[in-house]
Design a protein around this motif. Structure first.
Motif, short mmCIF file in Angstrom:
data_model
loop_
_atom_site.label_atom_id
_atom_site.label_comp_id
_atom_site.label_asym_id
_atom_site.label_seq_id
_atom_site.Cartn_x
_atom_site.Cartn_y
_atom_site.Cartn_z
N PHE A 189 0.84 -1.20 0.00
CA PHE A 189 0.00 0.00 0.00
C PHE A 189 0.88 1.25 0.00
O PHE A 189 0.66 2.17 -0.79
CB PHE A 189 -0.92 -0.01 1.23
CG PHE A 189 -1.61 1.31 1.48
CD1 PHE A 189 -2.75 1.65 0.76
CD2 PHE A 189 -1.14 2.19 2.43
CE1 PHE A 189 -3.40 2.87 0.99
CE2 PHE A 189 -1.78 3.40 2.66
CZ PHE A 189 -2.91 3.74 1.94
N TYR A 190 1.86 1.30 0.88
CA TYR A 190 2.73 2.47 0.96
C TYR A 190 3.67 2.56 -0.24
O TYR A 190 3.99 3.66 -0.69
CB TYR A 190 3.48 2.52 2.29
CG TYR A 190 2.56 2.93 3.40
CD1 TYR A 190 2.08 4.24 3.48
CD2 TYR A 190 2.11 2.02 4.34
CE1 TYR A 190 1.19 4.62 4.47
CE2 TYR A 190 1.23 2.40 5.34
CZ TYR A 190 0.78 3.71 5.39
OH TYR A 190 -0.12 4.09 6.37
N GLN A 191 4.09 1.43 -0.75
CA GLN A 191 4.97 1.42 -1.92
C GLN A 191 4.26 2.05 -3.12
O GLN A 191 4.90 2.68 -3.95
CB GLN A 191 5.38 -0.02 -2.23
CG GLN A 191 6.55 -0.14 -3.16
CD GLN A 191 7.08 -1.57 -3.19
OE1 GLN A 191 6.32 -2.52 -2.99
NE2 GLN A 191 8.36 -1.71 -3.41
N ASN A 192 2.94 1.90 -3.19
CA ASN A 192 2.16 2.44 -4.29
C ASN A 192 1.52 3.80 -3.96
O ASN A 192 0.75 4.33 -4.74
CB ASN A 192 1.06 1.45 -4.70
CG ASN A 192 1.65 0.18 -5.27
OD1 ASN A 192 2.59 0.22 -6.05
ND2 ASN A 192 1.14 -0.95 -4.83
N HIS A 193 1.83 4.32 -2.79
CA HIS A 193 1.27 5.58 -2.33
C HIS A 193 2.02 6.73 -3.00
O HIS A 193 3.25 6.74 -3.06
CB HIS A 193 1.42 5.67 -0.80
CG HIS A 193 0.60 6.71 -0.17
ND1 HIS A 193 0.98 8.02 -0.09
CD2 HIS A 193 -0.60 6.64 0.45
CE1 HIS A 193 0.06 8.72 0.54
NE2 HIS A 193 -0.91 7.90 0.88
N ARG A 194 1.28 7.67 -3.51
CA ARG A 194 1.85 8.81 -4.25
C ARG A 194 2.88 9.58 -3.39
O ARG A 194 2.58 9.97 -2.28
CB ARG A 194 0.74 9.74 -4.67
CG ARG A 194 1.20 10.85 -5.54
CD ARG A 194 0.03 11.67 -5.96
NE ARG A 194 0.35 12.41 -7.15
CZ ARG A 194 -0.46 13.24 -7.71
NH1 ARG A 194 -1.66 13.43 -7.21
NH2 ARG A 194 -0.11 13.88 -8.80
N GLY A 195 4.07 9.76 -3.95
CA GLY A 195 5.12 10.54 -3.29
C GLY A 195 5.93 9.79 -2.27
O GLY A 195 6.84 10.35 -1.65
N VAL A 196 5.64 8.52 -2.05
CA VAL A 196 6.38 7.71 -1.07
C VAL A 196 7.47 6.92 -1.78
O VAL A 196 7.23 6.32 -2.82
CB VAL A 196 5.42 6.76 -0.31
CG1 VAL A 196 6.19 5.79 0.56
CG2 VAL A 196 4.42 7.55 0.51
N THR A 197 8.66 6.94 -1.19
CA THR A 197 9.81 6.22 -1.75
C THR A 197 10.24 5.14 -0.76
O THR A 197 10.34 5.40 0.44
CB THR A 197 10.99 7.18 -1.99
OG1 THR A 197 10.54 8.24 -2.84
CG2 THR A 197 12.16 6.48 -2.62
#
Length: 125
Positions: free
Chosen positions: A69-77
């Motif tokens: 979920f976080y890996q595909n979250h906009r602006g998250v690296t």
């Protein structure tokens, strides 16, 4: 219009629109909290007491699913890889660096038994 009709209309409006507030996603420091995760006040308070600007959430979902979920979250690296036990992420949000840690199993800050659910720690630097 009579009073009974007005009260009935008001009750219908409340019934329709009141649930919309709970549908909105929780967010901290510009980072959306994983859906269905619940705030862990004990861990959050412990970290705040030691000076961290963090929020801790827990979910029964796998660390891999939450990390995706976080890996595909906009602006998250991603900082390194994502695996079965979770991952570490970073996002520049609202003028701050925000770190997101996803981990399972995990050790409570005060010690004790290792927890088997997934913890999400969102920290503003």
């Amino acid at each position: 219009m009579n009073m009974r009709y007005m009260l009935f209309s008001f009750a219908i409006l409340i019934t329709i629109f009141a649930p919309l507030d709970s549908v909105q996603a929780t967010e901290h420091f510009g980072v959306q909290v994983y859906g269905g995760a619940r705030l862990d006040t004990e861990e959050t308070n412990f970290l705040k007491n030691v000076g961290a600007n963090s929020y801790c959430y827990r979910t029964g979902d796998s660390a891999k699913k939450v990390a995706a979920f976080y890996q595909n979250h906009r602006g998250v690296t991603s900082l390194g890889g994502v695996n079965e036990t979770g991952g570490m992420f970073v996002k520049e949000a609202k003028g701050h660096t925000v770190y997101i840690k996803v981990e399972s199993p995990w050790q409570p800050s005060k010690g004790g038994e290792q927890k088997k659910d997934t913890i999400i720690v969102i920290t503003k630097e």
